[in-house]
Design an enzyme around this catalytic site. Structure first.
Site, PDB file in Angstrom:
ATOM      1  N   GLY A  33      33.592  39.369  41.471  1.00 42.55           N
ATOM      2  CA  GLY A  33      33.839  40.311  42.562  1.00 42.55           C
ATOM      3  C   GLY A  33      33.535  41.428  42.505  1.00 42.55           C
ATOM      4  O   GLY A  33      33.035  42.205  41.759  1.00 42.55           O
ATOM      5  N   SER A  34      33.509  42.235  43.747  1.00 37.43           N
ATOM      6  CA  SER A  34      33.049  43.803  43.831  1.00 37.43           C
ATOM      7  C   SER A  34      34.163  44.792  43.303  1.00 37.43           C
ATOM      8  O   SER A  34      35.169  44.232  43.201  1.00 37.43           O
ATOM      9  CB  SER A  34      32.536  43.984  45.200  1.00 37.43           C
ATOM     10  OG  SER A  34      31.520  43.321  45.666  1.00 37.43           O
ATOM     11  N   GLY A  35      33.699  45.917  43.100  1.00 41.78           N
ATOM     12  CA  GLY A  35      34.870  46.875  42.547  1.00 41.78           C
ATOM     13  C   GLY A  35      34.777  47.249  41.029  1.00 41.78           C
ATOM     14  O   GLY A  35      35.673  47.913  40.695  1.00 41.78           O
ATOM     15  N   HIS A  36      33.913  46.657  40.459  1.00 37.09           N
ATOM     16  CA  HIS A  36      33.617  46.958  39.041  1.00 37.09           C
ATOM     17  C   HIS A  36      32.509  47.962  38.546  1.00 37.09           C
ATOM     18  O   HIS A  36      32.173  47.805  37.431  1.00 37.09           O
ATOM     19  CB  HIS A  36      33.763  45.762  38.201  1.00 37.09           C
ATOM     20  CG  HIS A  36      35.116  44.823  38.546  1.00 37.09           C
ATOM     21  ND1 HIS A  36      36.200  45.320  38.108  1.00 37.09           N
ATOM     22  CD2 HIS A  36      35.177  43.752  39.197  1.00 37.09           C
ATOM     23  CE1 HIS A  36      36.925  44.395  38.700  1.00 37.09           C
ATOM     24  NE2 HIS A  36      36.219  43.340  38.921  1.00 37.09           N
ATOM     25  N   ASP A  71      35.510  32.258  39.874  1.00 38.45           N
ATOM     26  CA  ASP A  71      34.017  32.484  39.334  1.00 38.45           C
ATOM     27  C   ASP A  71      33.618  31.237  38.576  1.00 38.45           C
ATOM     28  O   ASP A  71      32.669  30.769  39.044  1.00 38.45           O
ATOM     29  CB  ASP A  71      34.151  33.779  38.624  1.00 38.45           C
ATOM     30  CG  ASP A  71      34.381  35.102  39.218  1.00 38.45           C
ATOM     31  OD1 ASP A  71      34.042  35.122  40.350  1.00 38.45           O
ATOM     32  OD2 ASP A  71      34.666  36.036  38.510  1.00 38.45           O
ATOM     33  N   HIS A  87      41.324  43.753  36.686  1.00 35.58           N
ATOM     34  CA  HIS A  87      42.098  43.914  38.111  1.00 35.58           C
ATOM     35  C   HIS A  87      43.581  44.243  38.126  1.00 35.58           C
ATOM     36  O   HIS A  87      44.362  43.820  38.941  1.00 35.58           O
ATOM     37  CB  HIS A  87      41.770  42.186  38.684  1.00 35.58           C
ATOM     38  CG  HIS A  87      40.528  41.711  38.528  1.00 35.58           C
ATOM     39  ND1 HIS A  87      40.320  41.062  37.309  1.00 35.58           N
ATOM     40  CD2 HIS A  87      39.366  41.685  39.205  1.00 35.58           C
ATOM     41  CE1 HIS A  87      39.073  40.651  37.604  1.00 35.58           C
ATOM     42  NE2 HIS A  87      38.579  41.051  38.762  1.00 35.58           N
TER      43      HIS A  87
END
Lengths: 207, 333
Positions: free
Chosen positions: B55-58, B111, B220
């Site tokens: 996911g994005s955001g890392h 994932d 997360h």
């Protein structure tokens, strides 16, 4: 059944299957996140569109792989990835074959069940789509001709769904509900039941 | 919620555009999809490709680690959501130089499903793949269930080592073995002090009362092993490093690499406070820090908190850690 017939049969079945979208959405809202209706609708439409583009000389393996890719591309969901993986695993059993009969159907469904079990880390009785697929694989294995097999598959898929209602969900989001999941039929197994019923209706119409 | 953004739904595509504009010499998109990025010189004929994603955001996970001596390609999804199997497959095709492709990413359900399916699609095209999962978060499962642990910041060590192995021309099996070996000798634990606000929903990633911290938090905002009153930097380091040493079974004479990682909103000063105490603890126990890394290596947008990772070193791992690397975020000369 050869490539062209198989292609038509799948498209006919999926056009019937999407009529169950609302039922599947409602079942999934009770147990999951409610996106199963969309997954089935978007996936079925994508598969039909890709199959229409396929050459009449496409082999059964190519047809199954087209279905898998189209279904996965239409939805980034876990269910779609599981179903696509199952179809690809099934397609391996059809390599080099032009004619699909009861034996080939049995191998395909058995390979699909094994993929779902492995990838989804699930077993029969966990209250998932696997319960339906495994029951149908068994029904096909113990049938002696295609007509008998189709009827047996419809009965087995329905019985499997009834049995899931009595079980507690052990995989995915539905498992978070724990004992509250008991009494509700599994949406994935129901989707598979509707597909088998649709397949049978198309068979009856073409005979 | 105050954020420097345009439309929330454009957040991911726009930060990727920014990366592409800033580093055209290092990375490129192989097709039209901004969610798929590969190193600018991909594919490298005869060398193993490494594809990661999530996911994005890392950031700098995952896009910051695409480049020479690190990952060859990446597929990312929306914030905290898996990329699709199509995107992973596209990255796979774009980095395949004929020697196969390693999938190296964190152990998260969505994932795994999508990477497995991409591996099926790759196999049909004659591209061989292997999978190694980052699973360094010791708070996510006890040691007897270590294969089910989540992957967090410690995957950086696996990228670095596997990337170096691929660069020197190791085979697919060898690169996979290097990655697996590093994952097996890496342990991470984090503490969360305040959640991030998700750009699209405007909701916090978790709830935490004032004055408390979550020990063992995931990237997360997944709950950790316990929640308690906020401790001093030294106390946090004592707890975390103690747990990591026990998990890895490290004692006197061991050599380690240390990664003190900020989760997004914690200043570098505080990270150096944690590093200071980590260094003291390890020195007291006779463990040598051979390579220290302090900074933001895997974040959770603007989550406040930090994690500490240890990698047990031997000569082979150290050599790979020290090999040259060049990516938008990380360089080793």
């Amino acid at each position: 059944m050869q490539g062209t017939n198989l292609n038509e049969h799948i498209r006919g079945s999926l056009e019937i299957l999407v009529e169950s979208a609302d039922e599947l959405r409602d079942l999934d809202q009770a147990l999951g996140d409610g996106d199963l209706g969309i997954t089935i609708t978007a996936g079925s439409h994508a598969v039909v569109a890709e199959l229409e583009k396929l050459s009449p000389t496409a082999t059964p393996t190519e047809i199954a792989r087209t279905c898998a890719k189209a279904f996965a591309s239409a939805n980034p969901s876990t269910m779609a990835a599981l179903v696509a993986g199952a179809l690809l695993n099934g397609s391996r059993t059809w390599e080099g074959k032009d004619e699909i009969g009861l034996a080939e159907a049995t191998e395909f469904v058995t390979a699909a069940a094994s993929s779902i079990s492995q990838r989804g880390k699930s077993e029969v009785g966990d209250k998932t789509i696997l319960d339906g697929i495994a029951a149908v694989a068994e029904a096909l294995r113990t049938s002696s001709d295609s007509t008998e097999a189709t009827d047996a598959a419809v009965r087995a898929a329905g019985r499997a769904v009834e049995e899931t209602a009595g079980l507690q969900s052990r995989r995915g989001r539905a498992s978070w509900l724990q004992e509250r999941s008991i009494g509700l039929p599994d949406p994935g197994a129901t989707a598979f039941q509707r597909l088998v019923e649709a397949w049978s209706r198309v068979s009856a119409a073409t005979h | 919620m105050k954020k420097i953004i345009n439309k929330p739904e454009d957040f991911v595509d726009e930060f990727v555009e920014g990366i592409l504009l800033a580093h055209p010499d290092l990375v490129k998109t192989p097709g039209d999809d901004l969610r798929v990025l590969v190193r600018a010189d991909a594919p490298l004929t005869g060398k193993v490709g490494i594809v990661t994603g999530g996911g994005s955001g890392h950031l700098p996970l995952f896009k910051g680690y695409v480049g020479k001596g690190l990952c060859s390609g990446v597929a990312i999804g929306n914030v905290f959501s898996s990329p699709s199997s199509d995107q992973i497959f596209e990255a796979t095709k774009a980095v395949d130089g004929g020697a196969g492709v390693l999938y190296l990413y964190g152990n998260y359900g969505g994932d795994v499903f999508n990477f497995d399916l991409a591996g099926d699609l790759a196999e049909l095209e004659g591209i061989e793949t292997r999978t190694v999962l980052g699973r360094d978060d010791v708070a996510s499962q006890p040691k007897d269930r270590r294969l089910d642990r989540r992957g967090v910041a410690g995957i950086f060590f696996a990228y670095k080592a596997a990337g170096a192995a691929a660069e020197r021309g190791d085979s697919l099996d060898q690169v996979a073995a290097v990655a697996e070996d590093v994952v097996d000798h890496t342990a991470t634990m984090g503490v969360g002090l305040a959640p991030t606000i998700l750009p699209t929903t405007g909701r916090p990633s978790f709830e935490l009362p004032d004055g408390e911290m979550e020990i063992g938090i995931g990237i997360h905002g997944e709950p950790g092993s316990r929640r308690g009153p906020l401790e001093t930097a030294d106390e946090i380091a004592d707890h975390v490093v103690g747990a990591l040493l026990e998990d890895l079974g490290l004692g006197e004479g061991a050599r380690v690499a240390v990664l003190v990682n900020g989760l997004g909103a914690t200043p570098l000063e505080e990270l150096y406070l944690l590093y200071r105490r980590t260094h003291q603890i390890l020195a007291e126990r006779g463990i040598e820090i051979v390579r220290p890394y302090v900074g933001e290596y895997a974040t959770s947008l603007e989550m406040a908190g930090a994690s500490i990772s240890l990698l047990e070193l031997d000569d082979a791992r150290l050599q790979l850690l020290d090999a040259p690397a060049l990516s938008p975020f990380f360089q080793e000369r």
